[in-house]
Design a protein around this motif. Structure first.
Motif, PDB file in Angstrom:
ATOM      1  N   ALA A  80       0.825  -1.219   0.000  1.00  0.00           N
ATOM      2  CA  ALA A  80       0.000   0.000   0.000  1.00  0.00           C
ATOM      3  C   ALA A  80       0.860   1.271   0.000  1.00  0.00           C
ATOM      4  O   ALA A  80       1.925   1.320   0.612  1.00  0.00           O
ATOM      5  N   ILE A  81       0.363   2.291  -0.694  1.00  0.00           N
ATOM      6  CA  ILE A  81       0.943   3.645  -0.636  1.00  0.00           C
ATOM      7  C   ILE A  81       0.055   4.451   0.310  1.00  0.00           C
ATOM      8  O   ILE A  81      -1.165   4.513   0.127  1.00  0.00           O
ATOM      9  N   THR A  82       0.654   5.049   1.332  1.00  0.00           N
ATOM     10  CA  THR A  82      -0.130   5.826   2.297  1.00  0.00           C
ATOM     11  C   THR A  82       0.252   7.301   2.240  1.00  0.00           C
ATOM     12  O   THR A  82       1.408   7.648   2.024  1.00  0.00           O
ATOM     13  N   LEU A  83      -0.756   8.143   2.433  1.00  0.00           N
ATOM     14  CA  LEU A  83      -0.567   9.597   2.479  1.00  0.00           C
ATOM     15  C   LEU A  83      -1.119  10.092   3.804  1.00  0.00           C
ATOM     16  O   LEU A  83      -2.319  10.023   4.035  1.00  0.00           O
ATOM     17  N   PHE A  84      -0.221  10.531   4.695  1.00  0.00           N
ATOM     18  CA  PHE A  84      -0.607  10.959   6.048  1.00  0.00           C
ATOM     19  C   PHE A  84      -1.438   9.872   6.736  1.00  0.00           C
ATOM     20  O   PHE A  84      -2.537  10.117   7.248  1.00  0.00           O
ATOM     21  N   ASN A  85      -0.902   8.644   6.688  1.00  0.00           N
ATOM     22  CA  ASN A  85      -1.486   7.463   7.345  1.00  0.00           C
ATOM     23  C   ASN A  85      -2.808   6.991   6.725  1.00  0.00           C
ATOM     24  O   ASN A  85      -3.505   6.164   7.313  1.00  0.00           O
ATOM     25  N   LYS A  86      -3.129   7.499   5.540  1.00  0.00           N
ATOM     26  CA  LYS A  86      -4.335   7.060   4.855  1.00  0.00           C
ATOM     27  C   LYS A  86      -3.943   6.392   3.536  1.00  0.00           C
ATOM     28  O   LYS A  86      -3.180   6.957   2.764  1.00  0.00           O
ATOM     29  N   GLU A  87      -4.477   5.185   3.320  1.00  0.00           N
ATOM     30  CA  GLU A  87      -4.135   4.473   2.084  1.00  0.00           C
ATOM     31  C   GLU A  87      -4.768   5.164   0.885  1.00  0.00           C
ATOM     32  O   GLU A  87      -5.979   5.386   0.840  1.00  0.00           O
ATOM     33  N   ILE A  88      -3.920   5.515  -0.106  1.00  0.00           N
ATOM     34  CA  ILE A  88      -4.424   6.207  -1.299  1.00  0.00           C
ATOM     35  C   ILE A  88      -4.149   5.418  -2.578  1.00  0.00           C
ATOM     36  O   ILE A  88      -4.531   5.845  -3.671  1.00  0.00           O
TER      37      ILE A  88
END
Length: 363
Positions: A80-88
């Motif tokens: 997974a790629i996460t952005l500020f702890n959110k999977e995007i």
């Protein structure tokens, strides 16, 4: 069975890939993120044990990058790629299922994929932080410009109000005294009309400068909209334009200054009339959302160049010919909407024209 030499060779490929990915990210221009991601995907393909059969897919909300797909079905290793702890999004590395299974992936390859996804997430985070910094800087600059301009225009408005009132008053007195002279009456009519126009400009300046006091109250905005349409009918008739009104509910309550709401509707509809062709159609649609009320005004006119962006809401900016617009209408609307903690935006109408959307929160 993988030999020690093969393991070492694979380890060198993985370390080289990680080094290359880090270099790409360090040197990546925030305006060319997609180019950097394409390079990262290529690096990943070269790092896998069976390069010729490797297929890589990087997918996020904004990007979709993949290498050439040779087979229909694949088995994948996914991270997974996460952005500020959110999977995007994800990066998936696959082998053709008819030749391989998930057991053919090395443990080191899984670690490499996780590390690359972490680096990609960090890159996208830095990009978003940079974009937010630029946006905040622009908003601060715009706020400063508007504050200074507001102070200047407030002074101008106060200075002009008194002489304009005098011009109107004395012109009307003179008109009463010169009823026998038709030419003088016509000239005085021109003076009065010019003074009335100037007074309207001053009113707009005062709205823009927030000099007009607000009186907010919880009201049903549907009757206000209908009253505004009735008042606009004579202007609509000049170009034989039809205004269609619709709303999602018969009663839509909003805490608002009713005079300023009328001002918003007048400015946006008059603008739509100006840019519409003869026998055109304008739509005024009110939508009652869960947290906001949206006002949509759609015309079939010449449209607005989307490259202008928020420039159209700047004071004194106009696309109308000289003498046909003060350039204050949309800035006044913008100021009123912002004072109600709302937003105004525009988009293209299809097949032609413009849609202005005013969104005001329910407080």
């Amino acid at each position: 069975m993988v030999t020690a030499e093969e393991k070492l060779r694979e380890r060198i490929k993985e370390l080289t890939c990680l080094y290359d990915v880090t270099s790409i990210i360090v040197n990546c221009d925030y305006n060319e993120i997609e180019v950097g991601l394409q390079a990262i995907v290529s690096c990943l393909k070269n790092a896998w044990q069976y390069i010729n059969d490797t297929y890589v897919v990087l997918k996020t909300d904004e990007y979709h990058i993949e290498t050439k797909k040779e087979y229909k079905d694949y088995v994948f290793l996914t991270s997974a790629i996460t952005l500020f702890n959110k999977e995007i999004g994800t990066i998936k590395v696959g082998y053709p299922s008819k030749k391989y299974s998930v057991l053919d992936f090395l443990e080191e390859e899984e670690q490499l994929l996780n590390n690359v996804c972490l680096e990609v997430g960090n890159l996208l985070e830095r990009k978003e932080i940079k974009e937010n910094e630029i946006l905040i800087k622009r908003q601060v600059e715009q706020s400063d410009r508007l504050r200074i301009l507001g102070e200047i225009t407030a002074g101008i408005a106060h200075e002009l109000n008194t002489p304009l009132a005098n011009i109107l008053g004395f012109a009307e007195l003179l008109k009463d005294r010169t009823k026998q002279d038709s030419q003088a009456t016509k000239d005085l009519d021109k003076i009065i009309n010019s003074a009335i126009y100037s007074r309207e400009v001053v009113k707009k300046l005062m709205f823009f400068a927030c000099e007009m006091p607000q009186q907010k109250s919880l009201v049903n905005i549907i009757p206000i909209c209908k009253e505004a349409i009735e008042l606009l009918k004579p202007i609509l008739k000049t170009k034989n334009i039809t205004l269609n009104f619709s709303s999602s509910n018969s009663k839509i309550a909003l805490k608002i200054d009713r005079i300023q709401l009328t001002q918003v509707l007048f400015n946006l509809v008059i603008n739509a009339i100006y840019f519409s062709e003869e026998n055109g159609v304008i739509v005024l649609d009110i939508k009652d959302k869960s947290t906001t009320v949206e006002i949509h005004i759609k015309d079939q006119g010449t449209g607005i160049d989307t490259n202008l962006g928020d420039k159209i809401f700047e004071p004194f900016f106009t696309t109308k010919p000289v003498g046909e617009g003060s350039g204050l209408g949309l800035s006044v609307v913008h100021g009123i909407v912002k004072s109600h903690k709302g937003n105004i935006s525009f988009s293209a109408n299809m097949p032609k024209g413009t849609i202005f959307t005013v969104a005001i929160p329910k407080l």
